[in-house]
Motif scaffolding. Structure first.
Motif, mmCIF file in Angstrom:
data_model
loop_
_atom_site.group_PDB
_atom_site.id
_atom_site.type_symbol
_atom_site.label_atom_id
_atom_site.label_comp_id
_atom_site.label_asym_id
_atom_site.label_seq_id
_atom_site.Cartn_x
_atom_site.Cartn_y
_atom_site.Cartn_z
ATOM 1 N N ARG A 61 0.814 -1.206 0.000
ATOM 2 C CA ARG A 61 0.000 0.000 0.000
ATOM 3 C C ARG A 61 0.856 1.268 0.000
ATOM 4 O O ARG A 61 0.481 2.281 -0.573
ATOM 5 C CB ARG A 61 -0.914 0.024 1.220
ATOM 6 N N GLN A 62 2.016 1.197 0.656
ATOM 7 C CA GLN A 62 2.821 2.404 0.824
ATOM 8 C C GLN A 62 4.004 2.500 -0.130
ATOM 9 O O GLN A 62 4.437 3.603 -0.461
ATOM 10 C CB GLN A 62 3.347 2.500 2.272
ATOM 11 N N VAL A 63 4.577 1.376 -0.548
ATOM 12 C CA VAL A 63 5.787 1.436 -1.372
ATOM 13 C C VAL A 63 5.751 0.381 -2.473
ATOM 14 O O VAL A 63 5.017 -0.611 -2.389
ATOM 15 C CB VAL A 63 7.073 1.230 -0.532
ATOM 16 N N SER A 114 1.860 -4.704 6.596
ATOM 17 C CA SER A 114 1.212 -4.997 7.873
ATOM 18 C C SER A 114 0.220 -3.896 8.195
ATOM 19 O O SER A 114 0.142 -2.870 7.512
ATOM 20 C CB SER A 114 2.252 -5.116 8.986
ATOM 21 N N SER A 115 -0.536 -4.095 9.272
ATOM 22 C CA SER A 115 -1.476 -3.074 9.709
ATOM 23 C C SER A 115 -0.767 -1.860 10.283
ATOM 24 O O SER A 115 -1.391 -0.815 10.495
ATOM 25 C CB SER A 115 -2.425 -3.668 10.753
ATOM 26 N N HIS A 116 0.529 -1.964 10.518
ATOM 27 C CA HIS A 116 1.325 -0.848 11.044
ATOM 28 C C HIS A 116 2.062 -0.112 9.928
ATOM 29 O O HIS A 116 2.819 0.822 10.200
ATOM 30 C CB HIS A 116 2.343 -1.359 12.072
ATOM 31 N N GLY A 117 1.852 -0.509 8.695
ATOM 32 C CA GLY A 117 2.558 0.081 7.567
ATOM 33 C C GLY A 117 3.402 -0.965 6.876
ATOM 34 O O GLY A 117 3.340 -2.165 7.186
ATOM 35 N N THR A 118 4.201 -0.527 5.944
ATOM 36 C CA THR A 118 5.102 -1.439 5.224
ATOM 37 C C THR A 118 6.450 -1.457 5.921
ATOM 38 O O THR A 118 7.084 -0.416 6.107
ATOM 39 C CB THR A 118 5.277 -1.002 3.766
ATOM 40 N N ARG A 119 6.892 -2.644 6.309
ATOM 41 C CA ARG A 119 8.201 -2.814 6.956
ATOM 42 C C ARG A 119 9.175 -3.411 5.945
ATOM 43 O O ARG A 119 8.837 -4.357 5.223
ATOM 44 C CB ARG A 119 8.089 -3.734 8.172
ATOM 45 N N ALA A 121 7.323 -8.150 11.942
ATOM 46 C CA ALA A 121 6.847 -7.001 11.175
ATOM 47 C C ALA A 121 5.334 -6.895 11.209
ATOM 48 O O ALA A 121 4.772 -5.792 11.169
ATOM 49 C CB ALA A 121 7.327 -7.105 9.726
ATOM 50 N N VAL A 122 4.654 -8.016 11.311
ATOM 51 C CA VAL A 122 3.196 -8.016 11.389
ATOM 52 C C VAL A 122 2.722 -7.871 12.832
ATOM 53 O O VAL A 122 1.705 -7.225 13.101
ATOM 54 C CB VAL A 122 2.644 -9.324 10.776
ATOM 55 N N ARG A 123 3.481 -8.426 13.752
ATOM 56 C CA ARG A 123 3.044 -8.488 15.150
ATOM 57 C C ARG A 123 3.339 -7.228 15.939
ATOM 58 O O ARG A 123 2.502 -6.756 16.712
ATOM 59 C CB ARG A 123 3.726 -9.690 15.821
ATOM 60 N N GLU A 124 4.527 -6.658 15.765
ATOM 61 C CA GLU A 124 4.987 -5.577 16.631
ATOM 62 C C GLU A 124 4.561 -4.206 16.100
ATOM 63 O O GLU A 124 4.792 -3.896 14.928
ATOM 64 C CB GLU A 124 6.509 -5.608 16.757
ATOM 65 N N CYS A 146 10.208 1.640 7.986
ATOM 66 C CA CYS A 146 8.763 1.518 8.096
ATOM 67 C C CYS A 146 8.114 2.690 7.364
ATOM 68 O O CYS A 146 8.461 3.858 7.605
ATOM 69 C CB CYS A 146 8.313 1.497 9.554
ATOM 70 N N PHE A 147 7.186 2.385 6.462
ATOM 71 C CA PHE A 147 6.461 3.394 5.687
ATOM 72 C C PHE A 147 4.981 3.305 6.057
ATOM 73 O O PHE A 147 4.368 2.237 5.930
ATOM 74 C CB PHE A 147 6.642 3.151 4.193
ATOM 75 N N ASP A 148 4.418 4.427 6.500
ATOM 76 C CA ASP A 148 3.009 4.438 6.893
ATOM 77 C C ASP A 148 2.177 5.396 6.047
ATOM 78 O O ASP A 148 1.062 5.769 6.418
ATOM 79 C CB ASP A 148 2.867 4.803 8.370
ATOM 80 N N GLY A 149 2.707 5.796 4.879
ATOM 81 C CA GLY A 149 1.990 6.696 3.993
ATOM 82 C C GLY A 149 2.293 8.162 4.222
ATOM 83 O O GLY A 149 1.832 9.025 3.470
ATOM 84 N N ASP A 150 3.076 8.470 5.252
ATOM 85 C CA ASP A 150 3.451 9.852 5.550
ATOM 86 C C ASP A 150 4.612 10.273 4.658
ATOM 87 O O ASP A 150 5.178 9.472 3.920
ATOM 88 C CB ASP A 150 3.831 9.955 7.026
ATOM 89 N N ASP A 151 4.986 11.562 4.756
ATOM 90 C CA ASP A 151 6.123 12.065 3.992
ATOM 91 C C ASP A 151 7.449 11.791 4.687
ATOM 92 O O ASP A 151 8.495 12.283 4.247
ATOM 93 C CB ASP A 151 5.975 13.570 3.745
ATOM 94 N N ARG A 152 7.390 11.048 5.762
ATOM 95 C CA ARG A 152 8.606 10.643 6.461
ATOM 96 C C ARG A 152 8.501 9.164 6.799
ATOM 97 O O ARG A 152 7.418 8.644 7.048
ATOM 98 C CB ARG A 152 8.814 11.475 7.746
ATOM 99 N N ALA A 153 9.622 8.486 6.776
ATOM 100 C CA ALA A 153 9.670 7.070 7.097
ATOM 101 C C ALA A 153 10.500 6.865 8.355
ATOM 102 O O ALA A 153 11.358 7.694 8.697
ATOM 103 C CB ALA A 153 10.267 6.276 5.935
#
Length: 397
Positions: free
Chosen positions: A154-156, A181-186, A214-217, A254-261
């Motif tokens: 979704r993010q990268v 993951s639900s926390h973003g792309t690791r 990556a999925v759990r934490e 970690c990428f969560d869709g923001d302009d910073r990773a």
């Protein structure tokens, strides 16, 4: 561009088996071409034998044909060549006025040599099939260790280049993975100390731990700690079996869709930011010890924020790139070369880097090479759903 890896995109075909699955193997020369060459060589030898007479018999030279056919042809073709040679030799000696035992010896020698050619062909195909099966198993194992690129989340979108130092292997000591993951792309890219199968074992342990954590934490530092624990456990097992303990330099993002990773650097090279036609090294102020050496560091790992603006890409690589040398011993100037390609698409950057690195080093690699170019997915690219975390899997209590 995707991962440069033979056999990764399609099921490898075993040498010694044709597409229909016949057991007699494939031929490097067609039946028509084989027949033509066989007739031409036979006519040439028979004519020369007739011209030289009994003083210099050349017919026995035909025994080399089954041996040559065993290198390039199937068992059926080699058998046909052997039978043809026997037929020509017998036919040429029927009216021979030579001594009886000379003719018998010639026929016997031709028969033995022809039979050995057929046996050699069968042994070659059997050996090639066994080797191909081993390589097929290696491909299957490699697909479990390193997934083919590109990988879109979704993010990268991660494009990449992977070249083990040993060309007959599909996996080396460098590792990478991209997990939605639900926390973003690791993302992780790492370099295991040393080479060979022990290094691959450590890398597999690190990747397995990363995929689960990556999925759990929810925190990237916790993901790094989980991978640290996996490397330590693997080292403990290796010590019991007499193998050397190893560490892994790694960079986690970690990428969560923001302009910073987010980034956690475990003794690895910093990423390079490609944006607006400019390439620049990203400064990371908190670099911790490599994975597997946390007891020596004494400080907890810290996540930092790095810029990832719209239209930008982050290039991460292992030291197989930066430590490549030219004939004079100079190191590869990665930042200088990236500045020339910063305005190109990720696939073009990787293609240019691969070609330039090959030219710079003269084709001599001293280490595995792994490169990822991470950019935002384009419109229309298929994006997988996030893997469920522990809470989603457990369901309502």
């Amino acid at each position: 561009m995707g991962l440069r890896r033979p056999g990764a995109a399609r099921r490898p075909q075993l040498p010694g088996t044709d597409p229909g699955g016949t057991a007699e193997g494939t031929s490097r020369i067609g039946s028509r071409a084989l027949t033509l060459w066989l007739l031409l060589l036979t006519v040439a030898v028979v004519l020369l034998d007739a011209l030289t007479g009994n003083d210099l018999p050349l017919i026995p030279l035909l025994v080399v044909l089954p041996a040559l056919a065993s290198v390039f042809c199937t068992v059926r073709q080699t058998t046909a060549v052997a039978l043809w040679v026997m037929l020509v030799v017998v036919g040429s000696r029927i009216a021979s006025t030579g001594a009886f035992w000379d003719v018998v010896f010639l026929l016997g020698f031709t028969g033995v040599a022809s039979a050995l050619g057929v046996v050699a062909c069968a042994a070659r195909i059997r050996h090639a099939t066994e080797v191909a099966r081993l390589r097929s198993a290696a491909v299957a194992l490699q697909r479990q260790i390193l997934r083919p690129l590109p990988i879109v989340t979704r993010q990268v979108c991660a494009h990449g280049l992977y070249e083990p130092i040993e060309e007959d292997r599909f996996v080396g000591g460098d590792i990478y993975e991209v997990v939605q993951s639900s926390h973003g792309t690791r993302v992780i890219i790492g370099d295991v100390q040393g080479k060979g199968l022990p290094a691959i074992g450590v890398g597999f342990a690190a990747l397995g731990a990363f995929r689960e954590a990556a999925v759990r934490e929810p925190e990237l530092t916790a993901v790094a700690d989980a991978v640290e624990d996996a490397v330590v456990r693997h080292n403990a097992f290796s010590a019991e079996t007499g193998e050397e303990e190893r560490f892994v330099t790694a960079l986690l993002l970690c990428f969560d869709g923001d302009d910073r990773a987010q980034a956690v650097n475990c003794g690895h090279l910093p990423p390079r930011l490609l944006h607006d036609g400019v390439a620049s090294a990203v400064t990371l102020h908190r670099t911790s010890v490599p994975l597997g050496m946390a007891d020596l560091g004494g400080e907890a790992r810290v996540a930092e924020r790095v810029g990832f603006p719209r239209g930008a890409a982050l290039l991460v690589c292992t030291d197989g790139v930066t430590e490549a040398r030219d004939a004079a011993g100079g190191f590869y100037p990665l930042d200088e070369r990236l500045g020339r390609w910063a305005g190109r698409e990720p696939e073009q950057v990787l293609a240019a880097l691969q070609t330039d690195l090959q030219s710079f080093s003269g084709g001599v690699r001293r280490d595995d090479v792994a490169v990822l170019v991470l950019s935002r997915p384009q419109e229309g690219e298929s994006v997988p759903a996030a893997l469920p975390g522990p809470d989603e899997r457990s369901g309502p209590g």
